[in-house]
Every structure is written in structure tokens, then in C-alpha cells.
Scaffold this active site. Structure first.
Site, PDB file in Angstrom:
ATOM      1  N   TYR A 125       8.176   7.312   4.599  1.00  0.00           N
ATOM      2  CA  TYR A 125       7.269   5.886   5.100  1.00  0.00           C
ATOM      3  C   TYR A 125       7.913   5.171   5.496  1.00  0.00           C
ATOM      4  CZ  TYR A 125       2.729   3.593   5.250  1.00  0.00           C
ATOM      5  OH  TYR A 125       2.026   3.341   5.636  1.00  0.00           O
ATOM      6  N   ASP A 197       7.489   9.184  -4.321  1.00  0.00           N
ATOM      7  CA  ASP A 197       6.330   8.859  -4.115  1.00  0.00           C
ATOM      8  C   ASP A 197       5.491  10.320  -4.192  1.00  0.00           C
ATOM      9  OD1 ASP A 197       4.509   8.533  -1.893  1.00  0.00           O
ATOM     10  OD2 ASP A 197       5.363   6.821  -1.106  1.00  0.00           O
ATOM     11  N   LYS A 222      -4.427   7.132  -0.199  1.00  0.00           N
ATOM     12  CA  LYS A 222      -5.337   8.581   0.517  1.00  0.00           C
ATOM     13  C   LYS A 222      -6.152   9.546  -0.342  1.00  0.00           C
ATOM     14  CE  LYS A 222      -2.734   6.762   3.388  1.00  0.00           C
ATOM     15  NZ  LYS A 222      -1.094   6.355   3.305  1.00  0.00           N
TER      16      LYS A 222
HETATM   17  C1  PLP Z   1      -0.110   5.771   2.490  1.00  0.00           C
HETATM   18  C2  PLP Z   1       1.738   5.644   2.450  1.00  0.00           C
HETATM   19  C3  PLP Z   1       2.549   4.923   1.183  1.00  0.00           C
HETATM   20  C4  PLP Z   1       1.600   3.480   1.902  1.00  0.00           C
HETATM   21  O1  PLP Z   1       0.313   2.721   1.155  1.00  0.00           O
HETATM   22  P1  PLP Z   1      -0.685   1.636   1.156  1.00  0.00           P
HETATM   23  O2  PLP Z   1      -1.528   2.221   0.264  1.00  0.00           O
HETATM   24  O3  PLP Z   1      -0.710   2.359   3.055  1.00  0.00           O
HETATM   25  O4  PLP Z   1       0.592   0.837   0.898  1.00  0.00           O
HETATM   26  C5  PLP Z   1       3.550   5.357   1.439  1.00  0.00           C
HETATM   27  N1  PLP Z   1       4.129   5.966   0.503  1.00  0.00           N
HETATM   28  C6  PLP Z   1       3.514   7.526   1.342  1.00  0.00           C
HETATM   29  C7  PLP Z   1       3.903   8.699   1.159  1.00  0.00           C
HETATM   30  C8  PLP Z   1       1.854   7.253   2.212  1.00  0.00           C
HETATM   31  O5  PLP Z   1       1.249   7.968   2.969  1.00  0.00           O
END
Ligand code: PLP
Length: 406
Positions: A125, A197, A222
Site C-alpha cells: 500500500y 497486512d 474494506k
Molecule cells: C486500504 C488499505 C490500507 C489503509 O487502510 P485505511 O483504512 O484506508 O486507512 C492499508 N493496507 C491495505 C492493504 C489497504 O488496502
């Protein structure tokens, strides 16, 4: 209040087995009987929590009485959602943040001191990368990036100052799949903590803690929340490892409001159903694109041509709703025309919600980068990222078919 259902087979009294994701998503973390006998949890709008008298404060400080103190340190609804997410992930403790980025920043700021080093797989990201290279650098933390899934390169980048190994899995937007067993083993062998992540996987598809990874992080914005209507982030790990992170969160104040937390709890109820549909839609859309003459390449872990298909098959239950693809012989404009011609997906960043979303990474996230940087990050002009929602696969495919004629 007593929580009845737990993922721990020794606690839940149900045939000594782990409960499934849908059961956990609906029930885990919640009291069996709630305020006013309501089936739903209350939204507690309180910046502070009152004490009956001085002795009550002392009992709280001496940990004789579990309760809330001040809004920045916790909220009853937050505790419920944290418990639910910990159970889903199979971890001891979950810590909720205002966003995924707040969670990443909170963890890295807690764990890294001046002079320490962190090693990243390079597909990630872009804001995580930016936080490390632009901001952690100002505090004397060194970030080393190595090619995604190059375990020898990762190990070679470790020295006695290395404190954390970081990767996404699947990575965004290339959907490379990390061999979690190998990744965790490097950390264990070298005495370095590991962070995955797993936003794009979710605990429905893979649970990295089972492979020995120390921390799992999600942008709950998400799939977990799932409705494109809130931001949240979560980190899951052991009680002991999470304690200092919780402490820093209380200082940062990167917390969610009571209403936001309620929306997350409500969104989580349908987590299992949504993941089934999004896994199925992702697979169907990827297979359609892979056989389409206008498509040069499809990145989706569930199709055989994907570089990491074998690892994915071994470790994942499903492969998610995100599909990335390259359009054959298309410049950036011809690619944009396809994005603009799609009728069902909305043009927007983000992924994992019930509404399908489409974007051209060059424009949406990398427009201000130099062409050299885009090459380095693997973002060609003809790349499209499609996040399947929960619509009917046949409709998404028919729509893509007409858009590809554009
Ligand atoms: C969207 C996303 C983030 C950041 O998250 P937010 O809730 O937008 O701050 C971090 N890592 C991944 C893989 C993402 O898709």
C-alpha cells in the site's frame, strides 16, 4: 456481562471445535444478555465515564473493577468489536484504530526506535511505504525494501538492528501471496517480529497467526466493515505484545466514534456471506478475463497462471474479490476508456465493500509519480484494478464484456 460464544473449543462447549467464521462474526465478543434485554449492543455516546465515589476510582486503578474511564482509552462497543475480531483471527487481543493507516502508524511507532530497521516486501500500500520512507526516516528508523516474496533477499537484509519484517498478503495490486510459514520462520530464526497486512485476505480466507506471524493487521474499512461507509483499522496479536500498542493508541487518540464502531459491528454480521460471494465473484471475473482476447494478463491467486497459485491453494480458503488485469496493446487513454465504459462498478479507490469498484492505478494512486517510479512499483499504464462487490457474477461479467468493446 458474560460472553457466551468463543472460538476457543475448550470454552464454547460445542463439540470441542472451532466455530465457523459466520457464527463467530454474528456472535463472538457479544454478551448473551445485553442492556435493556436488547439483541443489539447499545451505542454508548460518552467522552467520559463517571465514578460513584473515590473508592470506585481506586478499585478501577487497582484493576479490581473492569470498566471504562475516558473515551480515548476505550468504549464498551469498541471492546465488543475487538473481542469479535480477535476471535475471528484466532488471536488473543485485537486493537481497533480509526483507520488502517492509523493502525500501521500506531504499531510501527510503538515498536521502532531511532537506529532500528524494518524490512518490507516492496509490493505494498503506497501510504505504508510513504510513512516509512518519509516519516519514520525523520526519527532515524531505516526502511529496507526487498522484492516481494524473495525470502533470501529478506533474510539478507536483516541485521542486528532489524526489529520488524513487514508484508501484505495478498499484496496490492499485484496479489502476490506470501508463504506465511517461510516468512514467519525467518522472523523466528533471526529473532525479529513479523507483521502481515492481511486486509485483502481477511480471516475468512487465511489466518496468519496460525503460521506463527506475530501481528496481523487489517484495514477494516474494506472487507470487515464491507459497506463502503466507514473507516477503521485493527491489529491482532498476543496480549503482551499488544499492551504497548494499546498504550500509544491511548495517547495518539486514533480511535473510532461510538457510531462508527456500531456500524462496524453491524457490518461484521454478514462477513461470512459477503466473503463467500466476493470470493466467488472474484474467481468468476478472473476466469472470464483470463480467457478474453483483449486481456494481456490477469493477476488473481485463484487462476492457474498466477505466479503464486500453488502457495495460495495450499494456504487460502478463497482468493478474495480483487482482480487486477492488463489490457492488451492499450495506452493509458484506451485503458481509461474501458474504466469509463463499465456501468456497474463505481470509479473509486478502496475495495472489499458490497458495491463493486473499478480504478486505473496509474491515475488513481500513482498519477504524481515519475514513470521510473511507476516502473519500479510495477504499475503499467494498461493496468486496471477491479474490486468485486456482492452483485451477481453474471451481471459483472456481462458489463465487463461490453466495456471491453469500448
Ligand atoms: C486500504 C488499505 C490500507 C489503509 O487502510 P485505511 O483504512 O484506508 O486507512 C492499508 N493496507 C491495505 C492493504 C489497504 O488496502
Amino acid at each position: 456481562m458474560q460472553t457466551r460464544l468463543s472460538s476457543d473449543p475448550h470454552e464454547n462447549g460445542l463439540q470441542k471445535r472451532r466455530l465457523g467464521e459466520s457464527t463467530l462474526a454474528v456472535h463472538a465478543g457479544e454478551a448473551h444478555q445485553k442492556v435493556a434485554d436488547s439483541i443489539t449492543d447499545p451505542i454508548v455516546c460518552a467522552s467520559t465515564f463517571t465514578f460513584a465515589n473515590t473508592q470506585a476510582i481506586i478499585d478501577y486503578i487497582e484493576e479490581k473493577q473492569p470498566r471504562e474511564e475516558y473515551g480515548r482509552y476505550g468504549n464498551p462497543g469498541e471492546k465488543v468489536v475487538e473481542r469479535k475480531l480477535a476471535e475471528l483471527e484466532g488471536g488473543e487481543e485485537a486493537l481497533l484504530f480509526a483507520s488502517g493507516m492509523a493502525a500501521i502508524v500506531g504499531l510501527l511507532m510503538t515498536k521502532l526506535n531511532a537506529g532500528d530497521e524494518v524490512v518490507f516486501f516492496d509490493e505494498c500500500y503506497h501510504r505504508s511505504r510513504e510513512f516509512c520512507s518519509k516519516h519514520l526516516a525523520r526519527y532515524g528508523v531505516v526502511t529496507r525494501q526487498v522484492k516481494a516474496c524473495d525470502y533470501d533477499a529478506m533474510e539478507a537484509a536483516i541485521n542486528d538492528r532489524t526489529k520488524l519484517l513487514v508484508s501484505e498478503s495478498p499484496t496490492n495490486p499485484h496479489l502476490s501471496i506470501v508463504d506465511l510459514e517461510r516468512f514467519a520462520a525467518i522472523g523466528k530464526r533471526r529473532g525479529v517480529e513479523t507483521l502481515i497486512d492481511a486486509t485483502l485476505a481477511t480471516p475468512y480466507n487465511v489466518r496468519p497467526l496460525e503460521y506463527g506471524v506475530d501481528y496481523v493487521l487489517h484495514s477494516a474499512t474494506k472487507y470487515l466493515a464491507g459497506h463502503n461507509d466507514l473507516l477503521a483499522g485493527v491489529i491482532i496479536g498476543s496480549k503482551e505484545q499488544m499492551e504497548p500498542v494499546r498504550n500509544l493508541r491511548g495517547i495518539m487518540g486514533a480511535i473510532s466514534s461510538a457510531h462508527n464502531i456500531y456500524l462496524l459491528e453491524r457490518g461484521l454480521k454478514t462477513f461470512g456471506l459477503r466473503m463467500q460471494q466476493q470470493n466467488a465473484n472474484g474467481q468468476a471475473v478472473a476466469e472470464f478475463l483470463a480467457s478474453h482476447p483483449r486481456i494481456e494478463r490477469v493477476y488473481y491467486p485463484g487462476i492457474e497462471s498466477h505466479t503464486y497459485h500453488e502457495v495460495a491453494k495450499r494456504t487460502m480458503r478463497g482468493f478474495g474479490g480483487l482482480v487486477t488485469f492488463l489490457v492488451k496493446d492499450a495506452d493509458w487513454r484506451a485503458t481509461a476508456n474501458i474504466v469509463d465504459a463499465a456501468m456497474i462498478p463505481r470509479i473509486a479507490p478502496s475495495l472489499g465493500g458490497v458495491e463493486s469498484l473499478i480504478e486505473q492505478p496509474l491515475v488513481m494512486s500513482y498519477y504524481e509519480c515519475t514513470p521510473e517510479d511507476r516502473r519500479r512499483f510495477g504499475i503499467p499504464d494498461n493496468m486496471i484494478r477491479y474490486s468485486c462487490g456482492i452483485e451477481d457474477a453474471a451481471d459483472l461479467i456481462a458489463d465487463l464484456e461490453q466495456a471491453l468493446k469500448a
